[in-house]
Every structure is written in structure tokens, then in C-alpha cells.
Design a protein around this motif. Structure first.
Motif, short mmCIF file in Angstrom:
data_model
loop_
_atom_site.label_atom_id
_atom_site.label_comp_id
_atom_site.label_asym_id
_atom_site.label_seq_id
_atom_site.Cartn_x
_atom_site.Cartn_y
_atom_site.Cartn_z
N UNK A 245 74.88 93.97 35.19
CA UNK A 245 75.54 95.06 35.92
C UNK A 245 74.54 95.83 36.78
N UNK A 246 73.32 95.97 36.30
CA UNK A 246 72.30 96.70 37.03
C UNK A 246 71.68 95.89 38.16
N UNK A 247 71.42 94.60 37.91
CA UNK A 247 70.58 93.83 38.83
C UNK A 247 71.30 92.74 39.61
N UNK A 248 72.49 92.30 39.14
CA UNK A 248 73.26 91.28 39.86
C UNK A 248 72.39 90.08 40.22
N UNK A 249 71.80 89.44 39.21
CA UNK A 249 70.91 88.31 39.47
C UNK A 249 71.69 87.00 39.50
N UNK A 250 71.06 85.98 40.08
CA UNK A 250 71.66 84.65 40.09
C UNK A 250 71.36 83.91 38.79
N UNK A 251 70.18 84.17 38.21
CA UNK A 251 69.74 83.44 37.03
C UNK A 251 69.08 84.37 36.03
N UNK A 252 69.45 84.22 34.77
CA UNK A 252 68.74 84.87 33.68
C UNK A 252 67.97 83.78 32.94
N UNK A 253 66.65 83.96 32.86
CA UNK A 253 65.78 83.00 32.17
C UNK A 253 65.34 83.61 30.85
N UNK A 254 65.61 82.92 29.77
CA UNK A 254 65.22 83.41 28.45
C UNK A 254 63.94 82.73 28.00
N UNK A 255 62.93 83.54 27.66
CA UNK A 255 61.67 83.02 27.16
C UNK A 255 61.32 83.68 25.84
N UNK A 256 60.10 83.45 25.39
CA UNK A 256 59.69 83.99 24.11
C UNK A 256 60.07 83.07 22.97
N UNK A 257 59.62 83.44 21.78
CA UNK A 257 59.82 82.59 20.62
C UNK A 257 61.27 82.28 20.30
N UNK A 258 62.16 83.27 20.45
CA UNK A 258 63.55 83.05 20.07
C UNK A 258 64.23 81.99 20.95
N UNK A 259 63.79 81.88 22.21
CA UNK A 259 64.39 80.91 23.12
C UNK A 259 64.13 79.48 22.67
N UNK A 260 63.18 79.29 21.77
CA UNK A 260 62.91 77.95 21.26
C UNK A 260 64.04 77.43 20.39
N UNK A 261 64.99 78.29 20.05
CA UNK A 261 66.18 77.84 19.32
C UNK A 261 67.08 76.99 20.20
N UNK A 262 66.83 76.99 21.50
CA UNK A 262 67.56 76.09 22.41
C UNK A 262 69.05 76.35 22.46
N UNK A 263 69.84 75.29 22.37
CA UNK A 263 71.29 75.41 22.51
C UNK A 263 71.92 76.22 21.39
N UNK A 264 71.25 76.31 20.25
CA UNK A 264 71.80 77.13 19.17
C UNK A 264 71.87 78.60 19.59
N UNK A 265 70.97 78.98 20.48
CA UNK A 265 71.01 80.33 21.06
C UNK A 265 71.82 80.35 22.35
N UNK A 266 71.52 79.42 23.24
CA UNK A 266 72.09 79.47 24.59
C UNK A 266 73.59 79.25 24.61
N UNK A 267 74.11 78.31 23.83
CA UNK A 267 75.54 78.00 23.90
C UNK A 267 76.41 79.18 23.48
N UNK A 268 76.19 79.79 22.29
CA UNK A 268 77.01 80.95 21.94
C UNK A 268 76.72 82.17 22.81
N UNK A 269 75.47 82.29 23.29
CA UNK A 269 75.13 83.44 24.13
C UNK A 269 75.82 83.34 25.49
N UNK A 270 75.89 82.14 26.04
CA UNK A 270 76.63 81.96 27.31
C UNK A 270 78.09 82.35 27.13
N UNK A 271 78.69 81.93 26.01
CA UNK A 271 80.10 82.26 25.76
C UNK A 271 80.30 83.75 25.60
N UNK A 272 79.40 84.40 24.86
CA UNK A 272 79.52 85.84 24.65
C UNK A 272 79.30 86.61 25.94
#
Length: 316
Positions: A245-272
Motif C-alpha cells: 500500500x505504501x510503495x506499490x512495487x512490482x516485486x517483493x523479494x524475500x531473503x534472510x534465513x526464513x526464506x530458505x523454507x521455500x514454497x512452504x513459506x511462499x505458497x501460503x504467503x502468496x495466498x494470504x
């Protein structure tokens, strides 16, 4: 092949990732050195300068010409003055690291914030390349972000832009390290996920559960782990929706240790995140591509920018 290189250092509380990087973004040498921040800030500064000086000497010995130095540090950074204002991990307090490096090495030097330069690298060379407007979110012990527009990361009036981890997402949530309850970082950082699971499971601090272990247990079907993981996903989605809402970006890139969970994080997070979009355009949500090289590469890009060299974007 260009013989020009920049000396790049990504300084953390435990270790330093260091490299010699050509203007096209190609790394020609990498090194790692301990920071050992327990020695105090003066000793850490001495190590940073010694390592940078040594890398410059090695570059010359290998036939390269060092043209600049880029240094990334955690905490609050005044990039305009080249001052490490405050860093809990390293112990810096108003350290004029840029001027000290220029004096020691005689090379133009740029000082940047570790997450902002990591975002810079992902936006130009990594998962956000070619998308113009990128929000890089690093999720580890804490949560911080970098907003990168056309290859330039926003710094903010006081050097503290991107503190998305301190967006309020749960007013009745646990107290954050900043002192306020309910921050995103207190709900969805890797440290927070481990703490929440241990709290609900009644496990002792002698055997702390990591976020990776919570993710594994959730994937295996454990109900409590699944609950904690989903709570974190929902909080993250709220934080990212606020960021969009603040930045209206084209892409959000997730990094850091938690992002190593891969699709287990990305799939439900995309849906939410999708559920939270109303009139806002939904951003592409992707995992970071550069791993722990991002900070060092970003420091190199910052140094190249400082001396007016930007051919790395097109050639990598």
C-alpha cells in the motif's frame, strides 16, 4: 576483461564476507573473516581496515586495479556522511567508517546499510532484476526491508528507511525488542517463530526451537507447529500488504534465513497476500536469488555508484 575491481565488505556481528568485484558484477575473489564483535568497536574497525587493505593489495598482486571500497554494516547508517551511527551487533556508535577507510586505503569509499545494499543487489542482479520497483524484505533474527526504485535504494531522512519489521500488525501481540508490542518482527521473524512455539509447547530455553524446526514439524503435520507457522504467515501478509500500500512495487523479494523454507513459506504467503489486495496491484512474490552474497555484492554496487560506474546492470 576489465582489470578494475572494487573492494567489498559485508560486516556482521559474527563474520565478514569480503570480495573483489568487477564493474560487470563478476566476483573475482572471495574471503571470509571473523568479526569477533566482543573485542569492542575499535578492534572491529581495525579488522575492517586491515581486511580491506589486504584485499586491495591482493587485487594489485593479481593484476587488478582497485578503484573504490564498499562497506555494508548493520544498524543505523548515515550514508551521506559515511557514518555507522549505531549497531547493536557490532557495537558501533558514530563511527566515521568511510573517512577512516579513505585515510587508510586512499580509495573512494561508500558506506551502506546491510539490508539496503542486499536489496540493491537483488534488485539489480538477482530476483528483482528488470522489474524497476522492488521491495526486498530480509527475514531472520529481525525483519527489515529495502525499497529500491530503478536501481537506487531509499535511505530516508535519518538513515532509517525500510524498518518494515516495526509496522504494527498485532496491537495485543508480544513486546518487540524496540519496546512496543505487536510489531511484525515480534510476530514473524525467525526468532519470534521459535519463541512462540516454545512458549505454547512449554519447552525450556535450554533447548530452543528454531524457525526451521517449526517449519519442518509443520510440514510433517504437527498441529501446534502448523498453528505457529500459520500465525507467522498471516502476520507477514499483513506487513507486506502494508508495504505494498505504501510503495506499490512490482516485486517483493524475500531473503534472510526464513526464506530458505521455500514454497512452504511462499505458497501460503502468496495466498494470504492475495486475500489482502483490494484496489492495489498484487506484486510478484519471489525468493531471493543471491543468498548470503547479496550484502557483499550490494556493497560493491554502492562503491561503483560512488565512482560513477554502472555497467554492471546490463552485463551480468
Amino acid at each position: 576483461m576489465s582489470d578494475r575491481v572494487v573492494v567489498a565488505l559485508d560486516v556482521g556481528g559474527t563474520g565478514m564476507k569480503c570480495a573483489l568485484v568487477r564493474p560487470d558484477g563478476v566476483v573475482v575473489r572471495t574471503e571470509r573473516h571473523p568479526t569477533d564483535a566482543t573485542r569492542g568497536p575499535a578492534a572491529v574497525v581495525g579488522t575492517v581496515l586491515d581486511v580491506a587493505d589486504g584485499l586491495a593489495d591482493k587485487a594489485r598482486a593479481d593484476g587488478f586495479t582497485p578503484i573504490a571500497v564498499g562497506i555494508a554494516v548493520p544498524g543505523v547508517v548515515d550514508e551521506a556522511r559515511g557514518v555507522a551511527v549505531w549497531s547493536a551487533n557490532v557495537g558501533f556508535r558514530d563511527v566515521p567508517l568511510r573517512d577512516l577507510t579513505v585515510k587508510r586505503l586512499g580509495l573512494p569509499t561508500a558506506l551502506g546499510h546491510d539490508v539496503r545494499v542486499g536489496g540493491l543487489a537483488e534488485a539489480r542482479l538477482g530476483a528483482g532484476r528488470g522489474t524497476g520497483h522492488v521491495l526486498f524484505v530480509a527475514i531472520g533474527t529481525g525483519i527489515a526491508a529495502a525499497h529500491v526504485v530503478d536501481g537506487t535504494a531509499a535511505v530516508g531522512a535519518h538513515g532509517a528507511a525500510g524498518e518494515i519489521g516495526h509496522i504494527l500488525v498485532r496491537p495485543d501481540g508480544p513486546r518487540c525488542g524496540c519496546g512496543r508490542p505487536g510489531c511484525l518482527e515480534a510476530m514473524a521473524s525467525a526468532a519470534a517463530i521459535g519463541r512462540r512455539y516454545a512458549e505454547l509447547a512449554g519447552e525450556t530455553a535450554d533447548a530452543p526451537v528454531t524457525a526451521a524446526e517449526v517449519a519442518e514439524r509443520a510440514a510433517a503435520g504437527e498441529q501446534l507447529a502448523g498453528q505457529v507457522w500459520q500465525e507467522a504467515i498471516e502476520a507477514l501478509a499483513d506487513g507486506l500488504a502494508s508495504g505494498q500500500a505504501l510503495f506499490d512495487v512490482a516485486t517483493i523479494v524475500l531473503g534472510g534465513g526464513l526464506a530458505q523454507a521455500g514454497d512452504q513459506l511462499l505458497t501460503p504467503l502468496r495466498a494470504a497476500l492475495h486475500e489482502r489486495m483490494t484496489f492495489h496491484r498484487e506484486p510478484q512474490l519471489v525468493a531471493a536469488a543471491l543468498g548470503d552474497e547479496a550484502g557483499c555484492l550490494g556493497a560493491a554496487l554502492l562503491a561503483l555508484d560512488a565512482v560513477g560506474v554502472r555497467d554492471h546492470q546490463e552485463k551480468r
